[in-house]
Design a protein around this motif. Structure first.
Motif, PDB file in Angstrom:
ATOM      1  N   VAL A 100       0.834  -1.157   0.119  1.00  0.00           N
ATOM      2  CA  VAL A 100       0.050  -0.133   0.125  1.00  0.00           C
ATOM      3  C   VAL A 100       0.867   1.423  -0.043  1.00  0.00           C
ATOM      4  O   VAL A 100       0.626   2.085  -0.837  1.00  0.00           O
ATOM      5  CB  VAL A 100      -1.046  -0.038   1.075  1.00  0.00           C
ATOM      6  N   PRO A 101       1.980   1.547   1.003  1.00  0.00           N
ATOM      7  CA  PRO A 101       2.686   2.600   0.919  1.00  0.00           C
ATOM      8  C   PRO A 101       3.631   2.789  -0.606  1.00  0.00           C
ATOM      9  O   PRO A 101       4.145   3.776  -0.849  1.00  0.00           O
ATOM     10  CB  PRO A 101       3.791   2.353   1.912  1.00  0.00           C
ATOM     11  N   VAL A 102       3.561   1.834  -1.512  1.00  0.00           N
ATOM     12  CA  VAL A 102       4.113   1.917  -2.690  1.00  0.00           C
ATOM     13  C   VAL A 102       2.987   2.029  -3.832  1.00  0.00           C
ATOM     14  O   VAL A 102       3.297   2.849  -4.669  1.00  0.00           O
ATOM     15  CB  VAL A 102       4.771   0.523  -3.056  1.00  0.00           C
ATOM     16  N   GLY A 103       2.084   1.372  -3.552  1.00  0.00           N
ATOM     17  CA  GLY A 103       0.931   1.474  -4.784  1.00  0.00           C
ATOM     18  C   GLY A 103       0.270   2.769  -4.456  1.00  0.00           C
ATOM     19  O   GLY A 103      -0.312   3.367  -5.566  1.00  0.00           O
ATOM     20  N   GLY A 104      -0.165   3.259  -3.256  1.00  0.00           N
ATOM     21  CA  GLY A 104      -0.713   4.735  -3.125  1.00  0.00           C
ATOM     22  C   GLY A 104      -0.209   5.785  -3.625  1.00  0.00           C
ATOM     23  O   GLY A 104      -0.679   6.595  -4.491  1.00  0.00           O
ATOM     24  N   ALA A 106       1.872   5.619  -6.526  1.00  0.00           N
ATOM     25  CA  ALA A 106       1.667   5.631  -7.679  1.00  0.00           C
ATOM     26  C   ALA A 106       0.312   6.068  -8.315  1.00  0.00           C
ATOM     27  O   ALA A 106       0.144   6.666  -9.193  1.00  0.00           O
ATOM     28  CB  ALA A 106       1.899   3.988  -8.121  1.00  0.00           C
ATOM     29  N   ALA A 107      -0.570   5.615  -7.542  1.00  0.00           N
ATOM     30  CA  ALA A 107      -2.185   5.892  -7.911  1.00  0.00           C
ATOM     31  C   ALA A 107      -2.331   7.412  -7.885  1.00  0.00           C
ATOM     32  O   ALA A 107      -2.744   8.282  -8.681  1.00  0.00           O
ATOM     33  CB  ALA A 107      -3.140   5.247  -7.025  1.00  0.00           C
ATOM     34  N   ALA A 108      -1.529   7.780  -6.672  1.00  0.00           N
ATOM     35  CA  ALA A 108      -1.645   9.388  -6.627  1.00  0.00           C
ATOM     36  C   ALA A 108      -0.828  10.354  -7.756  1.00  0.00           C
ATOM     37  O   ALA A 108      -1.094  11.204  -8.324  1.00  0.00           O
ATOM     38  CB  ALA A 108      -1.148   9.949  -5.310  1.00  0.00           C
ATOM     39  N   LEU A 109       0.032   9.774  -8.166  1.00  0.00           N
ATOM     40  CA  LEU A 109       0.697  10.233  -9.355  1.00  0.00           C
ATOM     41  C   LEU A 109      -0.105  10.376 -10.377  1.00  0.00           C
ATOM     42  O   LEU A 109       0.227  11.172 -11.440  1.00  0.00           O
ATOM     43  CB  LEU A 109       2.145   9.552  -9.815  1.00  0.00           C
ATOM     44  N   TRP A 110      -0.769   9.297 -10.959  1.00  0.00           N
ATOM     45  CA  TRP A 110      -1.517   9.334 -12.085  1.00  0.00           C
ATOM     46  C   TRP A 110      -2.718  10.322 -11.949  1.00  0.00           C
ATOM     47  O   TRP A 110      -2.837  11.039 -12.827  1.00  0.00           O
ATOM     48  CB  TRP A 110      -2.257   7.814 -12.051  1.00  0.00           C
ATOM     49  N   MET A 130       0.004  14.473  -5.488  1.00  0.00           N
ATOM     50  CA  MET A 130       0.414  13.201  -4.862  1.00  0.00           C
ATOM     51  C   MET A 130       0.307  13.346  -3.095  1.00  0.00           C
ATOM     52  O   MET A 130      -0.456  12.658  -2.289  1.00  0.00           O
ATOM     53  CB  MET A 130       1.698  12.766  -5.380  1.00  0.00           C
ATOM     54  N   LEU A 131       1.207  14.433  -2.901  1.00  0.00           N
ATOM     55  CA  LEU A 131       1.225  14.761  -1.467  1.00  0.00           C
ATOM     56  C   LEU A 131      -0.271  15.065  -0.688  1.00  0.00           C
ATOM     57  O   LEU A 131      -0.315  14.424   0.318  1.00  0.00           O
ATOM     58  CB  LEU A 131       2.359  15.734  -1.097  1.00  0.00           C
ATOM     59  N   ALA A 132      -1.012  15.815  -1.518  1.00  0.00           N
ATOM     60  CA  ALA A 132      -2.334  16.066  -1.015  1.00  0.00           C
ATOM     61  C   ALA A 132      -3.090  14.929  -0.460  1.00  0.00           C
ATOM     62  O   ALA A 132      -3.817  14.842   0.478  1.00  0.00           O
ATOM     63  CB  ALA A 132      -3.106  17.044  -1.878  1.00  0.00           C
ATOM     64  N   LEU A 133      -3.181  13.936  -1.673  1.00  0.00           N
ATOM     65  CA  LEU A 133      -3.775  12.620  -1.517  1.00  0.00           C
ATOM     66  C   LEU A 133      -3.208  11.638  -0.285  1.00  0.00           C
ATOM     67  O   LEU A 133      -3.813  11.244   0.332  1.00  0.00           O
ATOM     68  CB  LEU A 133      -3.676  12.059  -2.810  1.00  0.00           C
ATOM     69  N   LEU A 134      -1.862  11.741  -0.161  1.00  0.00           N
ATOM     70  CA  LEU A 134      -1.294  10.871   0.734  1.00  0.00           C
ATOM     71  C   LEU A 134      -1.585  11.458   2.210  1.00  0.00           C
ATOM     72  O   LEU A 134      -1.271  10.858   3.253  1.00  0.00           O
ATOM     73  CB  LEU A 134       0.191  10.858   0.565  1.00  0.00           C
ATOM     74  N   VAL A 135      -1.979  12.875   2.257  1.00  0.00           N
ATOM     75  CA  VAL A 135      -2.449  13.303   3.583  1.00  0.00           C
ATOM     76  C   VAL A 135      -4.102  13.077   3.669  1.00  0.00           C
ATOM     77  O   VAL A 135      -4.658  12.663   4.934  1.00  0.00           O
ATOM     78  CB  VAL A 135      -2.215  14.907   3.538  1.00  0.00           C
ATOM     79  N   VAL A 272     -10.636  19.643 -17.209  1.00  0.00           N
ATOM     80  CA  VAL A 272     -10.849  19.880 -15.852  1.00  0.00           C
ATOM     81  C   VAL A 272     -11.663  19.032 -15.234  1.00  0.00           C
ATOM     82  O   VAL A 272     -11.420  18.623 -14.021  1.00  0.00           O
ATOM     83  CB  VAL A 272     -11.183  21.526 -15.646  1.00  0.00           C
ATOM     84  N   LEU A 273     -12.531  18.533 -15.773  1.00  0.00           N
ATOM     85  CA  LEU A 273     -13.867  17.592 -15.332  1.00  0.00           C
ATOM     86  C   LEU A 273     -13.272  16.316 -15.109  1.00  0.00           C
ATOM     87  O   LEU A 273     -13.228  15.629 -14.368  1.00  0.00           O
ATOM     88  CB  LEU A 273     -15.000  17.510 -16.475  1.00  0.00           C
ATOM     89  N   ALA A 274     -12.228  16.174 -16.180  1.00  0.00           N
ATOM     90  CA  ALA A 274     -11.542  14.743 -16.086  1.00  0.00           C
ATOM     91  C   ALA A 274     -10.706  14.652 -14.866  1.00  0.00           C
ATOM     92  O   ALA A 274     -10.415  13.683 -13.971  1.00  0.00           O
ATOM     93  CB  ALA A 274     -10.896  14.394 -17.559  1.00  0.00           C
ATOM     94  N   ALA A 275     -10.006  16.010 -14.466  1.00  0.00           N
ATOM     95  CA  ALA A 275      -9.057  15.860 -13.386  1.00  0.00           C
ATOM     96  C   ALA A 275      -9.794  15.785 -12.102  1.00  0.00           C
ATOM     97  O   ALA A 275      -9.350  15.041 -11.271  1.00  0.00           O
ATOM     98  CB  ALA A 275      -8.405  17.161 -13.554  1.00  0.00           C
ATOM     99  N   ILE A 276     -11.015  16.468 -11.925  1.00  0.00           N
ATOM    100  CA  ILE A 276     -11.783  16.366 -10.944  1.00  0.00           C
ATOM    101  C   ILE A 276     -12.249  14.813 -10.543  1.00  0.00           C
ATOM    102  O   ILE A 276     -12.033  14.303  -9.473  1.00  0.00           O
ATOM    103  CB  ILE A 276     -13.102  17.370 -10.800  1.00  0.00           C
ATOM    104  N   ALA A 277     -12.780  14.124 -11.705  1.00  0.00           N
ATOM    105  CA  ALA A 277     -13.082  12.786 -11.574  1.00  0.00           C
ATOM    106  C   ALA A 277     -11.781  11.983 -11.075  1.00  0.00           C
ATOM    107  O   ALA A 277     -11.940  11.028 -10.191  1.00  0.00           O
ATOM    108  CB  ALA A 277     -13.510  12.440 -12.791  1.00  0.00           C
ATOM    109  N   ALA A 278     -10.778  12.034 -11.671  1.00  0.00           N
ATOM    110  CA  ALA A 278      -9.430  11.480 -11.555  1.00  0.00           C
ATOM    111  C   ALA A 278      -9.262  11.408  -9.955  1.00  0.00           C
ATOM    112  O   ALA A 278      -8.779  10.536  -9.273  1.00  0.00           O
ATOM    113  CB  ALA A 278      -8.439  11.716 -12.320  1.00  0.00           C
ATOM    114  N   LEU A 279      -9.151  12.575  -9.448  1.00  0.00           N
ATOM    115  CA  LEU A 279      -9.062  12.890  -8.099  1.00  0.00           C
ATOM    116  C   LEU A 279      -9.932  11.942  -7.265  1.00  0.00           C
ATOM    117  O   LEU A 279      -9.499  11.330  -6.244  1.00  0.00           O
ATOM    118  CB  LEU A 279      -9.091  14.327  -7.555  1.00  0.00           C
TER     119      LEU A 279
END
Length: 420
Positions: A100-104, A106-110, A130-135, A272-279
Motif C-alpha cells: 500500500v505505501p508503494v501503490g498509493g 503510484a495511484a496519486a501520481l496518475w 500526490m502529497l495532498a492525497l497521501l494526507v 478540468v472535469l476529467a481531473a476532478i473525476a480522476a481525483l
C-alpha cells in the motif's frame, strides 16, 4: 475457524461493501492503464483486458467465500495462518501491508497527471497532488469505517456515472479501422501488457481485511463481490475499447485518456472535469486500500507478526490509528523517493504487482485447503489457482521484491521468538 460469535458486530452495509470493492478494484486502473497497455501491445491489449476480466471472477469468488466463512481483520493473512501456520501468515501479511505505501503514491501520481493536464504546472502540480492525497486519505480513515463506507458509496456512484458518460459520448467518434494492425508489437506483447493490467484487477483481496466490519458477512460479502465483478468487468472493457477505437494511435501517447474521451464527446476542453473525476476515483481506491491495510496491520500485531503496540484496532468497530500512522509514514518515504529520484508510476505499479500476486498465490492456496470439498467455492479456488500461476509467470523479475519481504518477515518472527 475464526471465532466470531462473541466478536463485536460490524457496521458496513451491503451497499457500502459493494462500493468498497468497486473503488478498490476499478478506480486507479481505469485512469491511465488503458493507454499504457495500448502502448505496450496496441489493440491486442484488449485481449489482455478480456482475459484478466475472466480470471478475476474466480479470484473474486474465492476471496468472497473465505471472507464470508472467516470474517477477520487479518484477511488473507488469517486464511494463510489457518491453512499453513504463522510463517505463511506473516509473509502474506507483510506483502500486502507494504504494497500500500508503494501503490498509493503510484495511484496519486496518475491523478496528478490529470490535474497537470488540466491546470499545467509540470511536475510541481503532479507532486503536490500526490502529497495532498497521501494526507487526505489517511485523515479520512482516521474517522472510522462508517465514514469510510459512506464516502465510498458517493465515490463509487460518481465513478460509474463518469465512466459511462465518457464511453457513451465518445463512441460516436469510434473508428474500427483503429483496431488495425491488431498486434503491432507481436502477439508476445500481450503478456507484458497483462502484467501491467494485473494492477487493474487486484483489490478483491482488499476487502477481506474488512469482512469483520460487515453487518452480515456470510450473506453480504458474496453479494457485494458478485455485484462488483459485474460492474468492474463491464466498465473496464468498455473504457479500454473506447480508448483504442476512439483515440487510435494517440491512445498510446496520452497521459489522460479519459480526459481525451470526454473532450471528444463534449467538445472543447473537458480536462478540468476529467481531473476532478480522476481525483475522486483515486481517492476512492486509496480509501479502500488504506482502510484494509490499516486493519491488517493491527491484526498482524495481534498475532505477533508486527510490534504489539500496533494491535489496537484489530477488532470490529475500533479504528486502527497506529497502524494507519505507520502506513502514512511509509507512504511519505515513498513520495520522497519519487520526488528525489524521479521514479515514475509504472515502476511503482510493477513493484506493487509482484507483492499483490504473492498475496493471491498464498490466499488461493489457502482457499483450496480450507474451503469444503466438492463446493462451488472450492472449484472456483482451483480455477483461480491456475490463473495465479500465470500471473506469477508474468510478474517475472518483480517477484524479487516479495522475496525480500518474505526474508524480512521470517527474520522478524525469528528475532521476536528469541526474545520471548
Amino acid at each position: 475457524m475464526v471465532d466470531t460469535a462473541s466478536a463485536p458486530a460490524g457496521r458496513l452495509s451491503l451497499g457500502q461493501g459493494t462500493a468498497l470493492y468497486v473503488g478498490a478494484v476499478l478506480a486507479t486502473g481505469v485512469i491511465a492503464l488503458p493507454a499504457l497497455a495500448a502502448d505496450v501491445a496496441g489493440p491486442a491489449s484488449l485481449l489482455a483486458w478480456l482475459g484478466l476480466a475472466v480470471v478475476s471472477a474466480p479470484l473474486a469468488a474465492t476471496f468472497a467465500a473465505l471472507g464470508a466463512r472467516y470474517p477477520d481483520s487479518g484477511g488473507v493473512a488469517t486464511y494463510a495462518r489457518l491453512a499453513f501456520g504463522e510463517r505463511a501468515s506473516a509473509v502474506v501479511g507483510w506483502c500486502f501491508y507494504l504494497s500500500v505505501p508503494v501503490g498509493g503514491p503510484a495511484a496519486a501520481l496518475w491523478a496528478g497527471g490529470y490535474v497537470e493536464a488540466a491546470l499545467g504546472g509540470g511536475e510541481s502540480t503532479v507532486f503536490a497532488t500526490m502529497l495532498a492525497l497521501l494526507v487526505v486519505v489517511p485523515a479520512t480513515n482516521a474517522f472510522g469505517i462508517q465514514v469510510t463506507g459512506r464516502v465510498q458509496i458517493i465515490l463509487a456512484g460518481l465513478l460509474t456515472v463518469f465512466l459511462v458518460v465518457a464511453v457513451v459520448l465518445s463512441l460516436p467518434h469510434a473508428d474500427l479501422a483503429n483496431l488495425q494492425p491488431f498486434a503491432p508489437h507481436g502477439w508476445q506483447a500481450i503478456g507484458p501488457a497483462a502484467a501491467l493490467l494485473v494492477w487493474s484487477f487486484v483489490g478483491w483481496e482488499t476487502v477481506t481485511y474488512l469482512t469483520a466490519e460487515f453487518r452480515r458477512p456470510a450473506r453480504d460479502v458474496p453479494r457485494a463481490t458478485a455485484f462488483a465483478v459485474i460492474v468492474v468487468g463491464v466498465l473496464y472493457l468498455s473504457v479500454a475499447f473506447a480508448t483504442i477505437t476512439v483515440l487510435g494511435s494517440q491512445a498510446a501517447e496520452t497521459d489522460a485518456p479519459l480526459g481525451d474521451l470526454l473532450a471528444l464527446g463534449l467538445g472543447g476542453n473537458a480536462r478540468v472535469l476529467a481531473a476532478i473525476a480522476a481525483l475522486l476515483l483515486t481517492f476512492g481506491a486509496m480509501n479502500a486500500y488504506y482502510a484494509g491495510a490499516a486493519k491488517l496491520g493491527a491484526a498482524l500485531a495481534r498475532d505477533g507478526a508486527l510490534p504489539a503496540w500496533l494491535d489496537r484496532g484489530s477488532s470490529a468497530g475500533v479504528v486502527p490509528r497506529r497502524s494507519l500512522a505507520v502506513l502514512s509514514v511509509l507512504s511519505a518515504a515513498t513520495a520522497v523517493v519519487v520526488v528525489v529520484a524521479g521514479v515514475g508510476p509504472q515502476s511503482l505499479v510493477l513493484l506493487t504487482t509482484g507483492l499483490f500476486v504473492t498475496v493471491y498465490a498464498v490466499g488461493v492456496a489457502a482457499a483450496v485447503k480450507l474451503l469444503p470439498r466438492h463446493s462451488k467455492a472450492r472449484l472456483a479456488a482451483l480455477v483461480a489457482q491456475g490463473a495465479v500461476v500465470i500471473l506469477l509467470l508474468m510478474a517475472g523479475t518483480y517477484l524479487v521484491w516479495p522475496l525480500l519481504v518474505t526474508v524480512a518477515a521470517l527474520l522478524y518472527l525469528r528475532l521476536t521468538r528469541n526474545r520471548r
